[in-house]
Design a protein around this motif. Structure first.
Motif, PDB file in Angstrom:
ATOM      1  N   VAL A 163       1.070 -89.163 -18.936  1.00 59.73           N
ATOM      2  CA  VAL A 163       0.651 -89.289 -17.527  1.00 59.73           C
ATOM      3  C   VAL A 163      -0.339 -88.194 -17.146  1.00 59.73           C
ATOM      4  O   VAL A 163      -1.285 -88.431 -16.387  1.00 59.73           O
ATOM      5  CB  VAL A 163       1.920 -89.212 -16.637  1.00 59.73           C
ATOM      6  CG1 VAL A 163       1.566 -89.201 -15.174  1.00 59.73           C
ATOM      7  CG2 VAL A 163       2.845 -90.369 -16.951  1.00 59.73           C
ATOM      8  N   GLU A 164      -0.132 -86.993 -17.712  1.00 56.60           N
ATOM      9  CA  GLU A 164      -0.921 -85.830 -17.273  1.00 56.60           C
ATOM     10  C   GLU A 164      -2.413 -85.962 -17.552  1.00 56.60           C
ATOM     11  O   GLU A 164      -3.213 -85.258 -16.933  1.00 56.60           O
ATOM     12  CB  GLU A 164      -0.395 -84.546 -17.931  1.00 56.60           C
ATOM     13  CG  GLU A 164       0.973 -84.091 -17.424  1.00 56.60           C
ATOM     14  CD  GLU A 164       2.139 -84.651 -18.219  1.00 56.60           C
ATOM     15  OE1 GLU A 164       1.935 -85.604 -18.995  1.00 56.60           O
ATOM     16  OE2 GLU A 164       3.261 -84.137 -18.037  1.00 56.60           O
ATOM     17  N   ILE A 165      -2.804 -86.841 -18.490  1.00 58.24           N
ATOM     18  CA  ILE A 165      -4.254 -86.927 -18.748  1.00 58.24           C
ATOM     19  C   ILE A 165      -4.953 -87.921 -17.815  1.00 58.24           C
ATOM     20  O   ILE A 165      -6.175 -87.982 -17.793  1.00 58.24           O
ATOM     21  CB  ILE A 165      -4.600 -87.291 -20.230  1.00 58.24           C
ATOM     22  CG1 ILE A 165      -4.010 -88.640 -20.629  1.00 58.24           C
ATOM     23  CG2 ILE A 165      -4.191 -86.192 -21.177  1.00 58.24           C
ATOM     24  CD1 ILE A 165      -4.578 -89.151 -21.963  1.00 58.24           C
ATOM     25  N   SER A 192       9.144 -79.101 -16.534  1.00 56.61           N
ATOM     26  CA  SER A 192      10.163 -78.041 -16.637  1.00 56.61           C
ATOM     27  C   SER A 192       9.488 -76.686 -16.687  1.00 56.61           C
ATOM     28  O   SER A 192       9.560 -75.917 -15.734  1.00 56.61           O
ATOM     29  CB  SER A 192      11.158 -78.271 -17.766  1.00 56.61           C
ATOM     30  OG  SER A 192      10.573 -78.219 -19.002  1.00 56.61           O
ATOM     31  N   THR A 193       8.784 -76.343 -17.782  1.00 62.17           N
ATOM     32  CA  THR A 193       8.107 -75.039 -17.802  1.00 62.17           C
ATOM     33  C   THR A 193       6.799 -75.077 -17.006  1.00 62.17           C
ATOM     34  O   THR A 193       6.289 -74.031 -16.612  1.00 62.17           O
ATOM     35  CB  THR A 193       7.744 -74.644 -19.247  1.00 62.17           C
ATOM     36  OG1 THR A 193       6.843 -75.623 -19.768  1.00 62.17           O
ATOM     37  CG2 THR A 193       8.970 -74.557 -20.124  1.00 62.17           C
ATOM     38  N   GLY A 194       6.227 -76.232 -16.820  1.00 63.87           N
ATOM     39  CA  GLY A 194       4.921 -76.359 -16.149  1.00 63.87           C
ATOM     40  C   GLY A 194       3.774 -76.253 -17.146  1.00 63.87           C
ATOM     41  O   GLY A 194       2.607 -76.379 -16.765  1.00 63.87           O
ATOM     42  N   GLY A 195       4.098 -76.034 -18.428  1.00 56.77           N
ATOM     43  CA  GLY A 195       3.068 -75.862 -19.454  1.00 56.77           C
ATOM     44  C   GLY A 195       2.155 -77.082 -19.602  1.00 56.77           C
ATOM     45  O   GLY A 195       0.937 -76.930 -19.762  1.00 56.77           O
ATOM     46  N   THR A 196       2.736 -78.274 -19.547  1.00 56.84           N
ATOM     47  CA  THR A 196       1.923 -79.490 -19.724  1.00 56.84           C
ATOM     48  C   THR A 196       0.958 -79.665 -18.550  1.00 56.84           C
ATOM     49  O   THR A 196      -0.207 -80.017 -18.745  1.00 56.84           O
ATOM     50  CB  THR A 196       2.828 -80.742 -19.872  1.00 56.84           C
ATOM     51  OG1 THR A 196       3.830 -80.463 -20.829  1.00 56.84           O
ATOM     52  CG2 THR A 196       2.038 -81.958 -20.311  1.00 56.84           C
ATOM     53  N   LEU A 197       1.439 -79.375 -17.330  1.00 55.37           N
ATOM     54  CA  LEU A 197       0.547 -79.467 -16.161  1.00 55.37           C
ATOM     55  C   LEU A 197      -0.622 -78.496 -16.350  1.00 55.37           C
ATOM     56  O   LEU A 197      -1.781 -78.856 -16.199  1.00 55.37           O
ATOM     57  CB  LEU A 197       1.290 -79.098 -14.863  1.00 55.37           C
ATOM     58  CG  LEU A 197       2.337 -80.068 -14.327  1.00 55.37           C
ATOM     59  CD1 LEU A 197       2.871 -79.564 -12.987  1.00 55.37           C
ATOM     60  CD2 LEU A 197       1.761 -81.473 -14.170  1.00 55.37           C
TER      61      LEU A 197
END
Ligand SMILES: Nc1ncnc2c1ncn2[C@@H]1O[C@H](COP(=O)(O)OP(=O)(O)OP(=O)(O)O)[C@@H](O)[C@H]1O
Ligand SMILES: O=P(O)(O)OC[C@H]1O[C@H](OP(=O)(O)OP(=O)(O)O)[C@H](O)[C@@H]1O
Ligand SMILES: [Mg+2]
Length: 283
Positions: free
Chosen positions: A143-145, A160-165
């Motif tokens: 979804v993030e892309i 969770s960590t926010g790393g993917t965002l």
């Protein structure tokens, strides 16, 4: 007695912790990647290994008596099941996020905007409650892309960590729901004796995880000050030591305020503090 079935995720974020929890409950079973069903040799239970999306419906329809699945998946599938126990793993939040360089500043700014998500039901309810009309674009992953590809203005996905965002140039914008893994059952099996036995075992494992076993030595003069800091399961055990003025205190301490409690104990006169993990606490 009828053999129960419990559905857990076959592979993915919840698989390992679900298997670990069931093994810690004393259940013996093989965890082969290739087998989709595994009998438990020492309890009338079979483990079904499934895609997490299918677990709530299998449980609702009684194909499985129990399931371990994220609250987000249960809410999205809108099933009628009983929530038996929050399990404390798979913790994450469903959030709306927008590109860093975006002028969307308030929820109202999402009116007329496209939001990509794999959670159209939860997002739809959230937006309706807030009186926002957006174009929900349902996609099945990555979804993030989608904002970067021009497919949407915003996304709604798990964080969770926010790393993917962060690595996709997005920032969290609004909280839709928080989630963790939950033990569920069908309405019909909730009160079954075996289900209750399994819940008891799971709770004893969870309680043990939240606490540490502590043994410390203290001079009798300081015993009251030390025990005042130790609620324990009921109350601390106090054991005499060879040295007449000293006693050993055995107790359990909650994991969450562990370090604060240890430094308070030292200040109150505790010495030789030994800390051990606990396997199970049966009340
Ligand atoms: N980043 C995360 N941190 C913690 N928990 C998460 C995270 N992402 C998802 N979860 C939780 O773990 C569950 C399973 O996530 P996973 O990514 O393995 O699902 P999936 O790809 O849909 O798996 P499946 O192949 O079973 O359909 C989610 O439904 C959610 O409850
Ligand atoms: O905030 P973070 O710690 O970066 O975690 C968030 C990511 O975790 C989940 O995906 P996952 O990694 O499980 O992959 P999937 O999309 O293939 O299920 C979720 O869909 C996000 O993409
Ligand atoms: Mg899935």
């Amino acid at each position: 007695m009828k053999t129960l079935k419990i559905a857990i995720q076959k592979s993915g974020r919840l698989n390992e912790k679900s298997v670990e929890l069931l093994k810690n409950c004393g259940l013996n079973f093989e965890n082969y990647k290739s087998s989709l069903i595994s009998p438990v040799s020492n309890f009338p239970l079979e483990i079904l290994f499934l895609r997490d999306d299918d677990i709530p419906e299998y449980v609702q329809d009684g194909i499985a008596d129990l399931g371990i699945v994220g609250e987000n998946v249960i809410e999205e599938t809108e099933v009628e099941v009983s929530y038996l126990q929050r399990l404390g793993f798979g913790k994450c939040s469903l959030k709306i996020a927008v590109p860093n360089n975006n002028d969307i500043a308030t929820l109202e700014d999402l009116n007329g905007k496209a939001i990509a998500t794999t959670y159209p039901v939860i997002l739809g309810k959230f937006l309706k409650e807030k009186g926002i009309q957006s174009d929900i674009r349902t996609i099945s992953g990555s979804v993030e892309i989608s904002p970067g590809l021009g497919l949407s203005d915003a996304i709604c996905d798990l964080v969770s960590t926010g790393g993917t965002l962060k690595s996709n140039g997005l920032k969290a914008f609004a909280d839709v729901m928080s989630s963790e893994a939950i033990l569920i059952s069908s309405k019909a099996t909730e009160s079954n004796d075996l289900v209750q036995e399994l819940i008891q075992r799971i709770q004893s494992v969870l309680r043990a995880k939240e606490t540490k076993y502590v043994v410390l030595n203290v001079k009798k003069d300081n015993l009251d000050a030390v025990t005042a800091l130790l609620p324990g399961v009921k109350s601390p055990s106090v054991v005499p030591l060879a040295e007449a003025d000293w006693v050993a205190v055995h107790t359990v301490i909650p994991e969450r305020d562990f370090w604060d409690r240890i430094s308070q104990l030292k200040q109150a006169g505790a010495q030789g503090i030994v800390v051990m993990p606990i396997e199970k606490i049966i009340l």
